[in-house]
Scaffold this active site. Sequence first.
Site, PDB file in Angstrom:
ATOM      1  N   CYS A   2      26.607   5.649   5.976  1.00  0.00           N
ATOM      2  CA  CYS A   2      25.749   4.978   4.999  1.00  0.00           C
ATOM      3  C   CYS A   2      25.850   3.478   5.205  1.00  0.00           C
ATOM      4  CB  CYS A   2      26.206   5.334   3.596  1.00  0.00           C
ATOM      5  SG  CYS A   2      26.414   7.095   3.346  1.00  0.00           S
ATOM      6  N   ARG A  28      21.300   2.768   9.030  1.00  0.00           N
ATOM      7  CA  ARG A  28      22.563   3.494   8.883  1.00  0.00           C
ATOM      8  C   ARG A  28      22.401   4.778   8.080  1.00  0.00           C
ATOM      9  NH1 ARG A  28      26.945   0.637  10.230  1.00  0.00           N
ATOM     10  NH2 ARG A  28      28.238   2.029   8.985  1.00  0.00           N
ATOM     11  N   TRP A  75      23.369   8.361   4.117  1.00  0.00           N
ATOM     12  CA  TRP A  75      23.201   9.451   5.082  1.00  0.00           C
ATOM     13  C   TRP A  75      24.114  10.550   4.572  1.00  0.00           C
ATOM     14  CZ3 TRP A  75      25.572  12.842   8.359  1.00  0.00           C
ATOM     15  CH2 TRP A  75      24.775  13.402   9.369  1.00  0.00           C
ATOM     16  N   ASN A 107      30.935   4.340   1.865  1.00  0.00           N
ATOM     17  CA  ASN A 107      30.534   4.863   3.188  1.00  0.00           C
ATOM     18  C   ASN A 107      31.768   5.522   3.796  1.00  0.00           C
ATOM     19  OD1 ASN A 107      29.592   5.432   5.761  1.00  0.00           O
ATOM     20  ND2 ASN A 107      30.177   3.409   6.515  1.00  0.00           N
ATOM     21  N   GLY A 108      31.668   6.800   4.130  1.00  0.00           N
ATOM     22  CA  GLY A 108      32.811   7.511   4.716  1.00  0.00           C
ATOM     23  C   GLY A 108      32.941   8.892   4.109  1.00  0.00           C
ATOM     24  N   GLU A 485      19.774  10.705  29.707  1.00  0.00           N
ATOM     25  CA  GLU A 485      19.396   9.686  28.727  1.00  0.00           C
ATOM     26  C   GLU A 485      17.920   9.797  28.358  1.00  0.00           C
ATOM     27  OE1 GLU A 485      19.565   6.509  26.051  1.00  0.00           O
ATOM     28  OE2 GLU A 485      20.960   8.042  26.768  1.00  0.00           O
ATOM     29  N   LYS A 489      16.501  10.500  24.446  1.00  0.00           N
ATOM     30  CA  LYS A 489      15.528   9.661  23.747  1.00  0.00           C
ATOM     31  C   LYS A 489      14.357  10.489  23.226  1.00  0.00           C
ATOM     32  CE  LYS A 489      17.781   7.076  23.312  1.00  0.00           C
ATOM     33  NZ  LYS A 489      19.069   6.621  23.619  1.00  0.00           N
ATOM     34  N   GLU A 492      15.654  12.764  20.323  1.00  0.00           N
ATOM     35  CA  GLU A 492      16.127  12.183  19.060  1.00  0.00           C
ATOM     36  C   GLU A 492      15.034  11.463  18.286  1.00  0.00           C
ATOM     37  OE1 GLU A 492      19.026   8.980  19.004  1.00  0.00           O
ATOM     38  OE2 GLU A 492      18.646   8.572  21.119  1.00  0.00           O
ATOM     39  N   HIS A 508      19.862  27.805  39.668  1.00  0.00           N
ATOM     40  CA  HIS A 508      20.970  28.616  39.124  1.00  0.00           C
ATOM     41  C   HIS A 508      20.674  29.064  37.700  1.00  0.00           C
ATOM     42  CE1 HIS A 508      23.269  27.618  42.693  1.00  0.00           C
ATOM     43  NE2 HIS A 508      22.990  26.348  42.482  1.00  0.00           N
ATOM     44  N   LYS A 608      22.426   5.090  12.834  1.00  0.00           N
ATOM     45  CA  LYS A 608      22.777   4.252  13.980  1.00  0.00           C
ATOM     46  C   LYS A 608      24.223   4.427  14.429  1.00  0.00           C
ATOM     47  CE  LYS A 608      22.062   1.304  17.186  1.00  0.00           C
ATOM     48  NZ  LYS A 608      21.296   1.786  18.304  1.00  0.00           N
TER      49      LYS A 608
HETATM   50  C1  AGP Z   1      21.652   7.076  20.946  1.00  0.00           C
HETATM   51  O1  AGP Z   1      20.327   6.728  20.933  1.00  0.00           O
HETATM   52  C2  AGP Z   1      22.189   7.473  19.654  1.00  0.00           C
HETATM   53  N1  AGP Z   1      21.965   6.526  18.668  1.00  0.00           N
HETATM   54  C3  AGP Z   1      23.634   7.945  19.684  1.00  0.00           C
HETATM   55  O2  AGP Z   1      23.709   9.010  20.589  1.00  0.00           O
HETATM   56  C4  AGP Z   1      24.657   6.884  20.079  1.00  0.00           C
HETATM   57  O3  AGP Z   1      24.531   6.548  21.421  1.00  0.00           O
HETATM   58  C5  AGP Z   1      26.058   7.445  19.837  1.00  0.00           C
HETATM   59  O4  AGP Z   1      26.182   7.730  18.469  1.00  0.00           O
HETATM   60  C6  AGP Z   1      27.145   6.477  20.284  1.00  0.00           C
HETATM   61  O5  AGP Z   1      27.090   5.295  19.561  1.00  0.00           O
HETATM   62  P1  AGP Z   1      28.030   4.064  19.985  1.00  0.00           P
HETATM   63  O6  AGP Z   1      27.579   3.573  21.320  1.00  0.00           O
HETATM   64  O7  AGP Z   1      27.813   3.055  18.894  1.00  0.00           O
HETATM   65  O8  AGP Z   1      29.437   4.567  20.001  1.00  0.00           O
END
Ligand code: AGP
Length: 613
Positions: A2, A28, A75, A107-108, A485, A489, A492, A508, A608
């Site tokens: 959060c 967040r 969140w 947050n936590g 990667e 993208k 997500e 395979h 994030k």
């Molecule tokens: C990537 O687009 C995501 N936001 C997520 O996978 C992110 O890379 C992952 O949570 C790692 O975050 P960090 O680099 O802040 O540790």
Amino acid sequence: MCGIFGCVSKKGNVAPLIHAALKRLEYRGYDSVGEATIHEGKIQIKKDQGKIDDVHRMLNLDDLSGSIGVGHTRWATHGAPRPLGLPSWTNAHPHTDCNSEIAVVHNGIIDNFLELKAELENLGHEFRSKTDTEVIPHLIEENLKKGATVVEAVRDTVKRLDGSYAIAVLTSHVPERIICARNESPLVLGIGEEAVYCASDIPAFLPLTNKTVILENGELAVIQADRYEIRKIDDWKRVLREPEVIEWTAEMAEKQGYPHFMLKEIHEQPTCLRNTLRPQDLYLDLIATFLDRAGEVFLVAAGTSYHSCLAASYMFSDLAFLATHPVIASEFVEQQGMAVNINSTILAVSQSGETSDTLAAVDHARNHAATILGLTNVVGSTLTRVSRVYTVQQSGPEIGVAATKTFTSQLSVLAQLALRVAKLRGKVGHRQIEELEEKITQIPDIVEKTIERNDERAQRIAKKYKDSKVFFFLGRGISSATALEGRLKLMEIAYVPSIAYPAGESKHGPISLVEPGFPVVFICPRDETHKTIIGNIMEMKARGASIISVIEEGDEDIKNLSDEYFEVPGRLPEPLTPIAFVAPLQLLAYYTAVQRGCNPDMPRNLAKSVTVK
Ligand code: AGP
């Protein structure tokens, strides 16, 4: 995951400030939002389930009086945003005590909240929500009954919490102060001319001040309009810490005319990559020395940062003849936990520097006497404080939940590290090192041209394939990291089910999925894998797949085999190809999300920085 914010101002109403700060923290978490202020000695709260703009339209979050207040954007980890049969705002923060004299944003995750809740219910406390957070205001209330001052009551409360927390406490008992504390979850103070702030992240108060004070784990701070006091929770010792000036500007945390932060951050990559070319030599050399002398090296990270680690394992082997183990952070303890020892070196990579899975892996390794090295984007983040040596990738604040500029900046720093280890080991000739160093300096321009050249193409290709049921991403060698990667993208932010794996694995198993018109993205730099990947393209074409390739400019062989293609201008040595070849895939994901009506900046169910395990 959060975002929390608090503000004590010398004058005026802080509600509009809190609202604006929560908007800057929305990356967040955006399940629900709430704020509380004190006016005429009374706590007043506005909160509800939903995104900030929607809740603001209903409740007007600017319309609360009082020059002191806290806010929260959520969140959900406990208690669904709309629990069965309970009003929707019930699980939104702030949470209060029985008499609504204490309001807490958190947050936590509180691991022992159920036993604390049972204990408090036995003492007659009534709970309104299903959240873990609500035990905090009730515990503070209970400590006040025992005669503690407000600050002591908060101290004694957090001492009983197991788990991660960053909290801000507002109470009518001391209407001119906010008490905040942290354990694991990030918390920073902002020191302004007219006010003092506390927040989960610097962008929250960046337009108001760039003077920051990082709160360390196990610290509590009392903030007032013109001062702050920090103490260690355990021994209650006073901590004197001067503010640090952060070089980030408020503009860096705004969209600057782009429709979304993600597109802005994709276009910021050339600038960020130029920043990585002004590295902190001392720290990079130190890290290179540790890697060179290490018994074994683990590259540990989550999500996109893990893809940087995977690509780096090819760079270290290719350039420095150094074998490294890329490990997904959440699996590190299970996979390598028993093997880690005093001869092990962990290079932990995390743009936020706060990802719990990565910090947990680091913690485990530290407890086994391993050497911890860090690569992050956030000065003062937890990773910087648990690393023996760390370096900062200087990408500036990344607001879009999908990592883009931080990925390519990580790759640039990791490539420079691999080159420094190669130099130390004398494994690569001077001329080759100079050529590679020269190429690294050309990358920002190559990425700039790649983005310019493929932006419209990406829009068209995204439109063509936006309704595809599934996507394949294939690459060989280091391009298998680029494929992973590209897939992440698209999944997500556009929610398109996607599969990625080293192209050699097709036969395979996964190739059985292919049907006519099936979009298969091939990442094909002209390196040693070029010939072999042509064979893989033929295999897919033979089954009617629609080939979308990322190729080097002028690569007619693969261009003629492709239904669609993206072009990267200029020739790059293999270890550096992901930095440029990923850009068209970022654009494809972005435009597919927009075409499918998704918000690229705030993908559902994500946030994030993942600060819970
Ligand atoms: C990537 O687009 C995501 N936001 C997520 O996978 C992110 O890379 C992952 O949570 C790692 O975050 P960090 O680099 O802040 O540790």
